[in-house]
Design an enzyme around this catalytic site. Structure first.
Site, PDB file in Angstrom:
ATOM      1  CG  HIS A 225      -4.468   5.588  -3.079  1.00  0.00           C
ATOM      2  ND1 HIS A 225      -4.304   4.371  -3.702  1.00  0.00           N
ATOM      3  CD2 HIS A 225      -4.967   5.293  -1.835  1.00  0.00           C
ATOM      4  CE1 HIS A 225      -4.669   3.394  -2.886  1.00  0.00           C
ATOM      5  NE2 HIS A 225      -5.081   3.927  -1.764  1.00  0.00           N
ATOM      6  CG  HIS A 265       0.799  -1.037  -9.739  1.00  0.00           C
ATOM      7  ND1 HIS A 265       1.322  -1.371  -8.509  1.00  0.00           N
ATOM      8  CD2 HIS A 265      -0.519  -0.814  -9.543  1.00  0.00           C
ATOM      9  CE1 HIS A 265       0.347  -1.362  -7.611  1.00  0.00           C
ATOM     10  NE2 HIS A 265      -0.766  -1.014  -8.208  1.00  0.00           N
ATOM     11  CG  ASP A 316      -6.356   2.680 -11.952  1.00  0.00           C
ATOM     12  OD1 ASP A 316      -7.377   2.504 -11.273  1.00  0.00           O
ATOM     13  OD2 ASP A 316      -5.240   2.895 -11.461  1.00  0.00           O
TER      14      ASP A 316
END
Length: 379
Positions: A225, A265, A316
């Site tokens: 996560h 993703h 990220d």
């Protein structure tokens, strides 16, 4: 997998609609993220994190006076209780920062007289205190483990500015403040992800807000996560340490069937809109910090992975170098994620409690049947 009663198991609950929410929506095919009807591009460009917090908690963007009130309430609640600072002082330097944050947030509930009060007004005040104090926890721990004294929060300035000041002991530049504020906006909410679902499950039992947010932090601690941005930065640092060409470095990884972190993703089938927004902000921050190599490395990696694998970066990927240039150690990246997502977690709890129903799904039993007990001396 089919179960004994003929129903089908949905692994990981992928695609299952568990509840209704007015907070955020994601269109993975179009690469769109929306908070309460506002596109994330619009919010990142034209709204501060505090404005987004108000939006998530209340449903509309604030007026100038409403924003002033929220900012004042947040500033008034910034200071950590002394016992919580003592806990941080006693924390081992080797502790996982997310475990530290989880423990400290849980401890905040011990020193909140309204911890178990369940009125909407009390829950709103707790949300304010929790969000206001999370930056202080992260900054204080970061300094204490480096044998530096915690820095008291300011009675002014934005949450982004204040955090960077408490962390580094110096006033941040304009690009740093603006970029970090944008990061907070981008991470504030993201549909019914694992940690948000965790918070709502706990909240649905009518447990307290501190328990629910502590549980959410525990879920975010998991490497599936949170934490991908930490791995991205490790890759960038390894490239720099070896003096490697970033394109060749990534090509070698791909040839060895190794995963390049920060790409792909579970929801988005195109570029994560948050990554697209951060890309330009990282360039400006790189120039302010005279550290353009991180941006250059990142763009070389992006172009290589896109060309060879057809994969787009997620949030990220660019948040890694962003945080690093602001003075954050890579293992603090996920706590920063939690800092921002606390706005969304608390908003989801406030929404859950407006019309609460215990979240209690079923598990499909796939074990043995028809067994009988054999006397113990015959087994």
């Amino acid at each position: 997998m089919a179960t004994q009663n003929g129903s089908e198991e949905v692994r990981g609950l992928e695609g299952v609609v568990a509840l209704s929410s007015e907070l955020s929506s994601i269109d993975g095919e179009a690469g769109q993220l929306v908070y309460r009807g506002y596109d994330i591009y619009d919010l990142a460009e034209n709204a501060s994190f505090e404005e987004v917090v108000y939006l998530l908690w209340n449903g509309d963007l604030p007026t100038a006076s409403q924003l002033d009130t929220l900012k004042s309430d947040l500033r008034a609640a910034r200071e950590l209780p002394d016992p919580v600072i003592d806990i941080l002082r006693q924390t081992p330097d080797t502790a996982h920062p997310m475990a530290v944050l989880r423990t400290a947030v849980s401890a905040l509930g011990l020193y909140d007289e309204e911890a178990d009060a369940d009125s909407p007004e009390a829950n709103r005040r707790k949300a304010t205190r929790l969000l206001a104090r999370t930056p202080g926890i992260i900054a204080a721990y970061a300094r204490l483990r480096n044998d530096e004294a915690p820095i008291a929060p300011l009675d002014e300035a934005s949450m982004a500015y204040n955090f960077l000041y408490m962390l580094n002991g110096e006033e941040p530049g304009r690009a740093a403040e603006d970029t970090f504020d944008t990061c907070l906006v981008l991470h504030a909410d993201h549909g019914l992800n694992a940690s948000t679902f965790t918070s709502r499950v706990i909240g649905s039992t009518l447990s307290d807000m501190y328990s629910a947010v502590s549980g959410a932090i525990g879920a975010l601690k998991g490497p599936l996560h949170g934490g991908a941005n930490r791995e991205v930065m490790r890759m960038l640092l390894d490239i720099d340490k070896k003096g490697a060409d970033p394109t060749e470095y990534v090509q070698e990884k791909l040839a060895n069937k190794e995963r390049v972190m920060g790409f792909g993703h579970r929801v988005y089938r195109t570029m994560d809109p948050r990554a697209a927004i951060l890309r330009d902000r990282v360039q400006a921050l790189s120039e302010e910090r005279n550290a353009t190599k991180w941006y250059d490395y990142s763009m070389a990696i992006l172009n290589t992975v896109k060309s060879e694998k057809g994969l787009d970066p997620n949030v990220d990927f660019f948040s890694a170098s962003t945080y690093y240039m602001m003075g954050l150690d890579p293992d603090l990246f996920t706590p920063i994620f939690a800092l921002s997502r606390s706005a969304g977690w608390t908003a989801h709890l406030l929404e859950q409690w407006t019309d609460n129903r215990l979240i209690r799904p079923r598990a499909a039993y796939v074990g043995k049947t028809g067994r009988t007990v054999t006397p113990i001396d015959e087994r």
